[in-house]
Design an enzyme around this catalytic site. Structure first.
Site, PDB file in Angstrom:
ATOM      1  CG  ASN A 172      -7.818  -4.408   1.009  1.00  0.00           C
ATOM      2  OD1 ASN A 172      -7.153  -3.393   1.192  1.00  0.00           O
ATOM      3  ND2 ASN A 172      -7.316  -5.627   1.090  1.00  0.00           N
ATOM      4  CG  HIS A 215      -1.954  -1.092   1.229  1.00  0.00           C
ATOM      5  ND1 HIS A 215      -3.213  -0.964   0.706  1.00  0.00           N
ATOM      6  CD2 HIS A 215      -1.876  -2.361   1.696  1.00  0.00           C
ATOM      7  CE1 HIS A 215      -3.874  -2.099   0.868  1.00  0.00           C
ATOM      8  NE2 HIS A 215      -3.084  -2.974   1.460  1.00  0.00           N
TER       9      HIS A 215
HETATM   10 FE1  HDD Z   1      -2.526  -4.826   5.445  1.00  0.00          FE
HETATM   11  C1  HDD Z   1      -1.066  -1.813   5.126  1.00  0.00           C
HETATM   12  C2  HDD Z   1      -5.502  -3.532   4.278  1.00  0.00           C
HETATM   13  C3  HDD Z   1      -3.904  -7.977   5.403  1.00  0.00           C
HETATM   14  C4  HDD Z   1       0.205  -6.013   6.988  1.00  0.00           C
HETATM   15  N1  HDD Z   1      -3.159  -3.032   4.807  1.00  0.00           N
HETATM   16  C5  HDD Z   1      -2.400  -1.895   4.763  1.00  0.00           C
HETATM   17  C6  HDD Z   1      -3.190  -0.801   4.276  1.00  0.00           C
HETATM   18  C7  HDD Z   1      -4.441  -1.291   4.032  1.00  0.00           C
HETATM   19  C8  HDD Z   1      -4.417  -2.692   4.376  1.00  0.00           C
HETATM   20  C9  HDD Z   1      -5.623  -0.523   3.497  1.00  0.00           C
HETATM   21  C10 HDD Z   1      -2.693   0.608   4.052  1.00  0.00           C
HETATM   22  C11 HDD Z   1      -2.975   1.492   5.221  1.00  0.00           C
HETATM   23  C12 HDD Z   1      -2.551   2.906   4.913  1.00  0.00           C
HETATM   24  O1  HDD Z   1      -3.208   3.521   4.059  1.00  0.00           O
HETATM   25  O2  HDD Z   1      -1.584   3.354   5.494  1.00  0.00           O
HETATM   26  N2  HDD Z   1      -4.306  -5.614   4.870  1.00  0.00           N
HETATM   27  C13 HDD Z   1      -5.432  -4.898   4.531  1.00  0.00           C
HETATM   28  C14 HDD Z   1      -6.563  -5.792   4.473  1.00  0.00           C
HETATM   29  C15 HDD Z   1      -6.117  -7.038   4.763  1.00  0.00           C
HETATM   30  C16 HDD Z   1      -4.700  -6.924   5.035  1.00  0.00           C
HETATM   31  C17 HDD Z   1      -7.983  -5.373   4.150  1.00  0.00           C
HETATM   32  C18 HDD Z   1      -6.861  -8.340   4.852  1.00  0.00           C
HETATM   33  C19 HDD Z   1      -8.064  -8.428   5.261  1.00  0.00           C
HETATM   34  N3  HDD Z   1      -1.937  -6.677   6.040  1.00  0.00           N
HETATM   35  C20 HDD Z   1      -2.660  -7.829   5.975  1.00  0.00           C
HETATM   36  C21 HDD Z   1      -1.946  -8.897   6.640  1.00  0.00           C
HETATM   37  C22 HDD Z   1      -0.777  -8.338   7.115  1.00  0.00           C
HETATM   38  C23 HDD Z   1      -0.802  -6.941   6.717  1.00  0.00           C
HETATM   39  C24 HDD Z   1      -2.418 -10.320   6.781  1.00  0.00           C
HETATM   40  C25 HDD Z   1       0.345  -8.969   7.884  1.00  0.00           C
HETATM   41  C26 HDD Z   1       0.239 -10.046   8.580  1.00  0.00           C
HETATM   42  N4  HDD Z   1      -0.708  -4.073   5.885  1.00  0.00           N
HETATM   43  C27 HDD Z   1       0.243  -4.720   6.569  1.00  0.00           C
HETATM   44  C28 HDD Z   1       1.438  -3.864   6.907  1.00  0.00           C
HETATM   45  C29 HDD Z   1       1.010  -2.492   6.307  1.00  0.00           C
HETATM   46  C30 HDD Z   1      -0.345  -2.794   5.697  1.00  0.00           C
HETATM   47  C31 HDD Z   1       2.743  -4.412   6.500  1.00  0.00           C
HETATM   48  C32 HDD Z   1       1.994  -1.823   5.364  1.00  0.00           C
HETATM   49  C33 HDD Z   1       2.001  -0.378   5.728  1.00  0.00           C
HETATM   50  C34 HDD Z   1       1.239  -0.292   6.953  1.00  0.00           C
HETATM   51  O3  HDD Z   1       0.810  -1.534   7.317  1.00  0.00           O
HETATM   52  O4  HDD Z   1       1.009   0.697   7.581  1.00  0.00           O
HETATM   53  O5  HDD Z   1       1.606  -3.807   8.274  1.00  0.00           O
END
Ligand code: HDD
Length: 709
Positions: A152, A79
């Site tokens: 999402n 993202h």
């Molecule tokens: Fe995630 C970012 C949505 C599964 C780990 N995720 C991130 C963002 C969104 C989502 C919208 C961007 C937030 C922003 O605008 O700063 N992610 C989802 C959805 C998931 C999902 C709807 C499943 C239902 N994500 C998911 C899993 C993991 C992560 C299973 C790890 C185990 N996601 C992250 C992260 C991020 C992230 C690595 C990257 C940047 C951040 O968090 O801030 O922690």
């Protein structure tokens, strides 16, 4: 246009008041160093002599370069590319029957929000319109602390257990040996992973559908994905799924168009969000909830804890509970949109988690990632992240501490500071975790209840209209066509055959591979709510290109487009040259953009302005002729009146019926024309017919295959 970040919010918004205290303008200011020392020269470094070496004592030079060298922070691991905006959430009614969350507790209660939309796979500088999931993350600054709903635009996910997230992300990101391709899932490693992890099939259906190509962030749904839990004042839980529904309906671009936009305007979705807010046409969504009593936990043929499953809306209706309005752009992209830190674990009393193993992993990952991304534990003090609720605890130190906490004690219990901060009991916002009974052996094993990988992928396929199915087959064919290994393609075809045989056969044929045998018969169930056909739509904020040249009949042009303007469309006059156009009546018509700077893919519809001389010029202009053909290929509404109809004829649109003579308006699959403008009401009739065609978004019942574009 107003100045970026100009306040549009009422002054009683607690978050904006808080932010105002740190908003800084440079109007009338003099330049200083970070220490506040006046800078009288910033163009030459201090040197020993006119052609001599630079001196270390030039503190301004060193500070300026040091600040520059440190400007970048790690981009989000997923993202990375996004756009954000402020606004508010307004509850429709009290939900006290199911949750004690204060922000949902009263009809009309408003809560300030910051929302960030994003693509998932691409880097910060990648294009907006790639085939990808879109993030829809909402930070509610409630009076009881921040609630982050990090969702999402698709209601399911690729994997069931968060321990697979690094594997999935490594597979979809650019390949590690050469960092190719950028922001694309059409490559070997993603499809290798998918072929070996069939739980991804339902989400892959969504990703290969038009949902992955949203026309606008303002025209896409959002989903909390997981089953969360509401908890009422008595501690009673209710399962809940969150849905955001856009007021403008859910609409998509088409694949060929998205690829072209990625070059013509990589900021297409960002720009659209920004401009709609600056124009005062504020994007809006409705929040809805699907509620399932705890007693029905096992009433479904799938597991509520499995994030690869939806609860069909026909089974559990979505109850509207409030609306989200975005009405203010950030004033500084880095400070706000880049530094905003969403954390799935940020919940308020009345909202709790479930044992969904994907959700559980997220509860760890988001805090962890913000620590590295934002450089330490005080990131919640950054202005965009700060709650409007008061913050008091015994954490003091760490990089970037901005608060000066005064007390002598930083531990609990204490007697020196009167025990403060004292604990918050539930009556004072104290969060009490839901008292779920948990019992089991330590085990690494996927629950048997998670093991149906295909039924809902089939449900999705069955729910699509014929053109949506065509797009899905084309998308699988394109993506797998980019894969170099036959065994990967064959494995994916094997999975598709379990989803639907016609789907598998269509893709296999396009790939030139054997059609896999029919394995599981299609169960025949569908969920009409999943289709994007027959979405509510409208003309408001639609962008219409008006093709015109010197000799345009601007009086007829105005009458023909009056209905569109009245309904809130944005019309832009595009011409072979900039400045002014000479009109038939001897007036001048301002040109908004030149034809070479704006392609048809950047508009929702095209109108060819009347006027014999102007249209003759357009028929000799390759850009203009291509415009119409390309708009036709992308199923967009096309309108022409009077002489303008001849541009459509020159563009030879296969199977398109256009008016040949007389003053009858002809409307055929989104092509609306009238030749003779003599009748008094003909332009009015045309205007309303064209507005109806524009409101329909796209017209996929055309013969599109034969059109080159
Ligand atoms: Fe995630 C970012 C949505 C599964 C780990 N995720 C991130 C963002 C969104 C989502 C919208 C961007 C937030 C922003 O605008 O700063 N992610 C989802 C959805 C998931 C999902 C709807 C499943 C239902 N994500 C998911 C899993 C993991 C992560 C299973 C790890 C185990 N996601 C992250 C992260 C991020 C992230 C690595 C990257 C940047 C951040 O968090 O801030 O922690």
């Amino acid at each position: 246009m107003t100045d970026p970040g100009t306040s549009r919010l009422p002054r009683d918004d607690a978050k904006q008041q808080q932010l105002d205290a740190v908003r800084i303008g440079d109007d009338g200011a003099r330049m200083t160093t970070d220490q506040g020392i006046g800078v009288e020269h910033t163009d030459d470094s201090l040197a020993a002599g006119e052609r001599g070496p630079t001196l270390l004592e030039d503190f301004h030079f060193r500070e300026k370069l040091t600040r520059f060298d440190h400007e970048r922070i790690p981009e989000r691991v997923v993202h990375a590319r996004g756009a954000g905006a402020y606004g508010y959430f307004e509850a429709y009614e009290s939900l006290a029957d199911v949750t004690r969350a204060h922000f949902l507790g009263e009809d009309g209660r408003r809560t300030p929000v910051f929302v960030r939309f994003s693509t998932v796979g691409g880097s910060r500088g990648s294009a907006d319109t790639v085939r990808d999931v879109r993030g829809f993350a909402v930070k509610f600054y409630t009076e009881e602390g921040n609630f982050d709903l990090v969702g999402n635009n698709m209601p399911v996910f690729f994997i069931q257990d968060g321990i697979k997230f690094p594997d999935f992300v490594h597979a979809v990101k650019p390949e590690p040996h050469n960092e190719i391709p950028q922001a694309s899932s059409a490559h070997n490693t993603l499809w290798d992973f998918v072929s070996l992890v069939p739980e991804s099939m339902h989400m892959m259906m969504w990703l290969m559908s038009d949902r992955a190509l949203p026309r606008s962030y303002r025209m896409m749904q959002g989903f909390g994905v997981h089953t969360f839990r509401f908890v009422d004042a008595a501690g009673q839980g209710t399962f809940v799924k969150f849905h955001w529904r856009p007021k403008l309906g859910t609409h998509s671009l088409v694949w060929d168009e998205t690829q072209k936009i990625a070059g013509k305007d990589p900021d297409f979705n960002r720009r659209d969000l920004w401009e709609s807010i600056e124009n005062g046409t504020f994007p809006e969504w409705e929040l809805g909830v699907q509620l399932v009593p705890e007693s029905d936990e096992h009433a479904f043929d799938f597991d509520l804890l499995d994030a690869t499953k939806i609860i069909p809306e026909e089974r559990v209706p979505v109850r509207p509970v409030g609306r989200l309005v975005l009405n203010r752009n950030p004033g500084n992209f880095f400070a706000e949109t880049e530094q905003v830190a969403f954390c799935v674990q940020n919940v308020v009393p009345g909202i709790d988690f479930t044992n969904d193993p994907l959700l559980q992993a997220r509860l760890f990952s988001y805090l962890d990632t913000q620590l590295i991304r934002l450089g330490g534990p005080n990131f919640a003090q950054l202005p965009v992240n700060r709650p409007v609720a008061a913050v008091h605890n015994n954490s003091r130190d760490g990089y970037g501490q901005h608060r000066i906490q005064q007390s002598q004690t930083s531990y609990f219990p204490n007697s020196i500071s009167g025990g403060c901060p004292v604990l918050s009991d539930p009556a004072h916002g104290g969060y009490v975790h839901y008292a779920e009974r948990v019992d089991g052996n330590t085990i690494r094993k996927r629950s048997e209840s998670f093991k149906d990988f295909y039924s809902q992928a089939t449900l999705f396929w069955n729910s699509m209209s014929s053109w949506e199915r065509r797009h899905i087959v084309d998308a699988f064919s394109f993506e797998l066509g980019k894969v170099d290994y036959t065994q990967i393609k064959e494995r994916v075809l094997g999975h598709l055959a379990q989803v639907d045989h016609e789907l598998a056969a269509g893709v296999a044929e396009n790939l030139g591979l054997p059609v896999p045998p029919e394995s599981t018969p299609n169960h025949g169930r569908s969920s009409p709510a999943l289709s994007q056909a027959d979405q509510p739509s409208g003309v408001a904020t639609r962008r219409i290109a008006v093709l015109a040249a010197d000799g345009v009949d601007e009086v007829a042009l105005r009458s023909a487009t009056a209905a569109l303007r009245e309904q809130g469309a944005i019309l832009e006059v595009l011409a072979p040259h900039g400045g002014m156009l000479a009109t038939v009546s001897g007036d001048a018509l301002p040109v908004d953009r030149t034809l070479v700077t704006m392609s048809s893919v950047l508009y929702d519809a095209v109108f060819v302005a009347p006027g014999e001389r102007g249209v003759t010029a357009l028929t000799h202009n390759g850009e203009a002729v291509h415009y119409v053909g390309e708009a036709y290929k992308h199923a967009k509404p096309i309108g022409a009146v009077g002489a303008g109809v001849s541009l459509l004829e020159i563009a030879s649109l296969p199977g398109a019926r256009v008016a040949d003579q007389g003053d009858a308006v002809v409307s055929d699959r989104g092509i609306v024309t009238v030749r003779d403008l003599a009748g008094p009401s003909v332009l009015g009739d045309f205007g309303s017919a064209f507005a109806t065609a524009v409101a329909a978004h796209r017209h996929f019942d055309r013969a599109l295959e034969a059109v080159a574009a």
